[in-house]
Design a protein around this motif. Structure first.
Motif, PDB file in Angstrom:
ATOM      1  N   GLN A   1       0.874  -1.221   0.119  1.00  0.00           N
ATOM      2  CA  GLN A   1       0.038  -0.135  -0.089  1.00  0.00           C
ATOM      3  C   GLN A   1       0.709   1.157  -0.160  1.00  0.00           C
ATOM      4  OE1 GLN A   1      -3.505   0.169  -0.441  1.00  0.00           O
ATOM      5  NE2 GLN A   1      -3.248  -1.817  -0.708  1.00  0.00           N
ATOM      6  N   MET A   2       1.816   1.234   0.612  1.00  0.00           N
ATOM      7  CA  MET A   2       2.857   2.426   0.864  1.00  0.00           C
ATOM      8  C   MET A   2       3.476   2.408  -0.592  1.00  0.00           C
ATOM      9  SD  MET A   2       4.061   4.892   2.337  1.00  0.00           S
ATOM     10  CE  MET A   2       2.990   4.718   3.907  1.00  0.00           C
ATOM     11  N   VAL A   3       4.122   1.419  -1.037  1.00  0.00           N
ATOM     12  CA  VAL A   3       4.586   1.495  -2.506  1.00  0.00           C
ATOM     13  C   VAL A   3       3.511   2.288  -3.425  1.00  0.00           C
ATOM     14  CG1 VAL A   3       5.488   0.128  -4.503  1.00  0.00           C
ATOM     15  CG2 VAL A   3       6.171  -0.113  -2.038  1.00  0.00           C
ATOM     16  N   ASN A   4       2.333   2.008  -3.585  1.00  0.00           N
ATOM     17  CA  ASN A   4       1.426   2.335  -4.224  1.00  0.00           C
ATOM     18  C   ASN A   4       0.972   3.820  -4.072  1.00  0.00           C
ATOM     19  OD1 ASN A   4       1.103  -0.047  -5.731  1.00  0.00           O
ATOM     20  ND2 ASN A   4      -0.639  -0.892  -4.435  1.00  0.00           N
ATOM     21  N   ASN A   5       0.900   3.957  -2.873  1.00  0.00           N
ATOM     22  CA  ASN A   5       0.858   5.573  -2.356  1.00  0.00           C
ATOM     23  C   ASN A   5       2.031   6.533  -2.770  1.00  0.00           C
ATOM     24  OD1 ASN A   5       1.390   7.460   0.065  1.00  0.00           O
ATOM     25  ND2 ASN A   5      -1.020   7.391  -0.172  1.00  0.00           N
TER      26      ASN A   5
ATOM     27  N   ALA B   1      23.513   6.739  -8.905  1.00  0.00           N
ATOM     28  CA  ALA B   1      23.518   6.031 -10.096  1.00  0.00           C
ATOM     29  C   ALA B   1      23.416   4.371  -9.905  1.00  0.00           C
ATOM     30  CB  ALA B   1      24.540   6.000 -10.876  1.00  0.00           C
ATOM     31  N   ASN B   2      24.138   3.829  -8.921  1.00  0.00           N
ATOM     32  CA  ASN B   2      24.006   2.363  -8.559  1.00  0.00           C
ATOM     33  C   ASN B   2      22.863   1.988  -7.757  1.00  0.00           C
ATOM     34  OD1 ASN B   2      24.753   3.761  -6.429  1.00  0.00           O
ATOM     35  ND2 ASN B   2      26.661   2.233  -5.853  1.00  0.00           N
ATOM     36  N   ARG B   3      21.860   2.903  -7.477  1.00  0.00           N
ATOM     37  CA  ARG B   3      20.852   2.759  -6.545  1.00  0.00           C
ATOM     38  C   ARG B   3      19.698   1.554  -7.194  1.00  0.00           C
ATOM     39  NH1 ARG B   3      24.189   5.041  -3.651  1.00  0.00           N
ATOM     40  NH2 ARG B   3      23.710   6.451  -2.095  1.00  0.00           N
ATOM     41  N   PRO B   4      19.404   0.481  -6.684  1.00  0.00           N
ATOM     42  CA  PRO B   4      18.435  -0.328  -7.323  1.00  0.00           C
ATOM     43  C   PRO B   4      17.214   0.528  -7.851  1.00  0.00           C
ATOM     44  CG  PRO B   4      19.020  -1.456  -5.203  1.00  0.00           C
ATOM     45  CD  PRO B   4      19.769   0.271  -5.255  1.00  0.00           C
ATOM     46  N   GLU B   5      16.546   1.189  -7.070  1.00  0.00           N
ATOM     47  CA  GLU B   5      15.314   1.832  -7.566  1.00  0.00           C
ATOM     48  C   GLU B   5      15.511   2.683  -8.627  1.00  0.00           C
ATOM     49  OE1 GLU B   5      16.883   4.385  -4.210  1.00  0.00           O
ATOM     50  OE2 GLU B   5      16.467   2.158  -4.646  1.00  0.00           O
ATOM     51  N   ILE B   6      16.773   3.518  -8.932  1.00  0.00           N
ATOM     52  CA  ILE B   6      17.212   4.117  -9.982  1.00  0.00           C
ATOM     53  C   ILE B   6      17.293   3.329 -11.311  1.00  0.00           C
ATOM     54  CG2 ILE B   6      18.898   6.065 -10.819  1.00  0.00           C
ATOM     55  CD1 ILE B   6      17.154   7.119  -8.394  1.00  0.00           C
ATOM     56  N   ILE B   7      18.095   2.213 -11.167  1.00  0.00           N
ATOM     57  CA  ILE B   7      18.381   1.439 -12.145  1.00  0.00           C
ATOM     58  C   ILE B   7      17.058   0.974 -12.713  1.00  0.00           C
ATOM     59  CG2 ILE B   7      19.685  -0.648 -12.878  1.00  0.00           C
ATOM     60  CD1 ILE B   7      21.757  -0.277 -10.504  1.00  0.00           C
ATOM     61  N   GLN B   8      16.428   0.585 -11.979  1.00  0.00           N
ATOM     62  CA  GLN B   8      14.962  -0.084 -12.340  1.00  0.00           C
ATOM     63  C   GLN B   8      13.985   1.147 -12.897  1.00  0.00           C
ATOM     64  OE1 GLN B   8      12.854  -2.109  -9.077  1.00  0.00           O
ATOM     65  NE2 GLN B   8      14.627  -3.415  -8.465  1.00  0.00           N
ATOM     66  N   ALA B   9      13.966   2.048 -12.494  1.00  0.00           N
ATOM     67  CA  ALA B   9      13.158   3.161 -13.102  1.00  0.00           C
ATOM     68  C   ALA B   9      13.817   3.674 -14.585  1.00  0.00           C
ATOM     69  CB  ALA B   9      13.318   4.474 -12.247  1.00  0.00           C
ATOM     70  N   LEU B  10      15.126   3.713 -14.780  1.00  0.00           N
ATOM     71  CA  LEU B  10      15.483   3.894 -16.081  1.00  0.00           C
ATOM     72  C   LEU B  10      15.352   2.869 -17.019  1.00  0.00           C
ATOM     73  CD1 LEU B  10      18.769   5.874 -14.984  1.00  0.00           C
ATOM     74  CD2 LEU B  10      16.827   6.886 -15.835  1.00  0.00           C
ATOM     75  N   ALA B  11      15.338   1.749 -16.547  1.00  0.00           N
ATOM     76  CA  ALA B  11      15.083   0.541 -17.190  1.00  0.00           C
ATOM     77  C   ALA B  11      13.925   0.104 -17.676  1.00  0.00           C
ATOM     78  CB  ALA B  11      16.011  -0.617 -16.801  1.00  0.00           C
ATOM     79  N   LYS B  12      12.875   0.278 -16.536  1.00  0.00           N
ATOM     80  CA  LYS B  12      11.494  -0.276 -16.753  1.00  0.00           C
ATOM     81  C   LYS B  12      10.513   0.859 -16.405  1.00  0.00           C
ATOM     82  CE  LYS B  12      12.942  -4.857 -15.089  1.00  0.00           C
ATOM     83  NZ  LYS B  12      12.973  -5.658 -14.012  1.00  0.00           N
ATOM     84  N   ASP B  13      10.741   2.084 -16.418  1.00  0.00           N
ATOM     85  CA  ASP B  13       9.887   3.010 -16.134  1.00  0.00           C
ATOM     86  C   ASP B  13       9.083   3.083 -14.845  1.00  0.00           C
ATOM     87  OD1 ASP B  13       9.998   4.155 -18.610  1.00  0.00           O
ATOM     88  OD2 ASP B  13       8.438   2.854 -19.530  1.00  0.00           O
ATOM     89  N   PHE B  14       9.750   1.916 -13.818  1.00  0.00           N
ATOM     90  CA  PHE B  14       9.258   2.191 -12.475  1.00  0.00           C
ATOM     91  C   PHE B  14      10.394   1.087 -11.624  1.00  0.00           C
ATOM     92  CE2 PHE B  14       7.149   0.319  -8.947  1.00  0.00           C
ATOM     93  CZ  PHE B  14       6.676   1.232  -8.330  1.00  0.00           C
ATOM     94  N   GLY B  15      10.857   1.695 -10.273  1.00  0.00           N
ATOM     95  CA  GLY B  15      11.595   0.980  -9.523  1.00  0.00           C
ATOM     96  C   GLY B  15      11.200   1.318  -8.264  1.00  0.00           C
ATOM     97  N   THR B  16      11.279   0.223  -7.469  1.00  0.00           N
ATOM     98  CA  THR B  16      11.015   0.065  -5.955  1.00  0.00           C
ATOM     99  C   THR B  16      12.192  -0.723  -5.242  1.00  0.00           C
ATOM    100  OG1 THR B  16       9.618  -0.305  -4.114  1.00  0.00           O
ATOM    101  CG2 THR B  16       9.698  -1.689  -6.256  1.00  0.00           C
TER     102      THR B  16
END
Length: 422
Positions: free
Chosen positions: A40-44, A107-122
């Motif tokens: 729920q927090m991620v969606n929020n 640049a090496n943060r997991p959520e940053i890498i996922q966001a640039l690659a998949k349009d969303f990262g968490t």
């Protein structure tokens, strides 16, 4: 090892099973609840990033960093959320809770890498900047021609854990309350189950003591009622059989005691099991002090011991004569008959010895023998005399009348003697 009562085997087990089940449900429930809160927090956070994304995109394209920083600060305070803007190189453009200059490259943060690659990262990880676990949600910032950065929002996990701890305490209190109530109910049910068994135990002890008059109470569950009925039937049958055995034993004891013959029973180890009064009188022993003693301790006669050993080791009945106190004034001759008692296949239970005192009969036999010998000797002389004189008289050449008369007188005399002996 000390045996525990059934109630203390049932009650703790049931309480432990109940507590374990509640604990397992609470643990899985809490884990599911934590995952639900995090989802729920991620969606929020995702919804919040979408709300401010257009404004952040315009300010970042125009290069108005100061205004962007101010917007991030105000939005972060109002939403109680940390907001971070990162360019494509991973450099922090602005952050609502920390100075971007002091922050390292992201640049090496997991959520940053996922966001640039998949349009969303968490991701959920430890934040070195804030020194606590954080939930991170990031989305790319797209310019007119290409992506120009990443917008990230984060929320501390300890806030969720704090709320969950409150729920955990509520669950623990409810669990304790439920366990106490369930334990009380289980205790009552266990007592209801075990009480008839306790009464049956007391009844079985009465049966074991030979008290068959008081029957077991037939109540409780179907299985306990069936068991009580079976035990009452067993008690009635035992009472009948024991009474029959007692009657038979009394008859045997009466017959055993009234027998003229001496009777001894010994076990496989040559110990006396029982002997009647006749046997005690013949062997000159006390019955009360003879039971369970070895035969040689009671009657010190090696012939009797060997006879009993022969009976125990054989199969067929054995008979022989035994002399007690040989050569003494009270010498006695016993005629003994022995047979082995079998306790089952290939097992020896003991032996039965029947004794007859034939001392008096042997004395009478000796008197008869002496009498016959004496009578035979006394008869021999007159018979020989009569036979000789008769043979002489039958001789044809014998003409002396006086001699004949003399012979006839002798024959008459010897005949009278025979008559007197008869």
């Amino acid at each position: 090892m000390r045996n525990e009562k059934l109630i203390w085997q049932l009650f703790p087990t049931h309480v432990l099973i109940l507590f374990s089940a509640i604990l397992a449900v609470a643990w899985f429930g809490s884990q599911s609840l934590r995952e639900f809160y995090i989802d729920q927090m991620v969606n929020n956070l995702k919804s919040r990033t979408r709300l401010i994304e257009p404004l952040v995109t315009d300010l970042l394209i125009n290069g108005d960093i100061d205004e962007l920083t101010q917007i991030c600060l105000e939005a972060g305070i109002k939403a109680s959320t940390r907001i971070t803007v990162v360019d494509l190189k991973g450099e922090v453009v602005c952050d609502s809770e920390h100075d971007p200059i002091k922050m390292g490259n992201h640049a090496n943060r997991p959520e940053i890498i996922q966001a640039l690659a998949k349009d969303f990262g968490t991701s959920i990880r430890y934040s070195a900047t804030l020194q606590t676990d954080m939930i991170y949600v990031a989305i790319p910032i797209d310019g007119p021609a290409a992506r120009i950065g990443v917008l990230r929002m984060s929320f501390p996990v300890f806030s969720i854990d704090k709320k969950l701890r409150e729920i955990y305490w509520q669950i623990i209190i409810a669990t304790v309350f439920v366990v106490i109530i369930a334990a009380a109910i289980t205790l009552l049910v266990s007592k209801k189950i075990t009480q008839p068994l306790v009464e049956m135990k007391l009844g079985a002890e009465r049966f074991a003591a030979g008290e068959f008059s008081e029957k077991l109470a037939v109540s409780g569950s179907e299985e306990i009622v069936s068991l009580a009925q079976a035990m009452n039937t067993m008690a009635a049958q035992l009472d009948d059989r024991i009474q029959a055995v007692l009657d038979q034993r009394n008859e045997l004891e009466t017959m055993f005691a009234s027998m003229v013959e001496g009777v001894i029973t010994v076990d496989a180890e040559e110990r006396i099991i029982n002997l009647n009064e006749a046997a005690a009188e013949m062997l000159r022993v006390e019955p009360a002090h003879s039971e369970r003693k070895n035969i040689l301790e009671v009657v010190r006669n090696i012939e009797l011991l060997r006879f009993i050993q022969r009976v125990l080791s054989g199969i067929e009945p054995v008979e022989r004569s035994i002399v007690l106190n040989r050569g003494k004034q009270d010498e006695r001759v016993l005629q003994v008959h022995g047979a082995r008692l079998s306790g089952g296949i290939k097992s020896k239970a003991g032996a039965l010895i029947v004794i007859n005192d034939v001392t008096h009969l042997l004395k009478l036999e000796n008197v008869r023998r002496d009498f016959v010998a004496n009578v035979s000797h006394e008869l021999k002389t007159p018979i020989t005399s009569i036979k000789g004189y008769v043979e002489t008289l039958l001789d044809d050449n014998f003409q002396d009348v006086e001699q004949v008369r003399s012979f006839l007188k002798i024959i008459s005399k010897q005949s009278n003697r025979l008559h007197a002996i008869v």
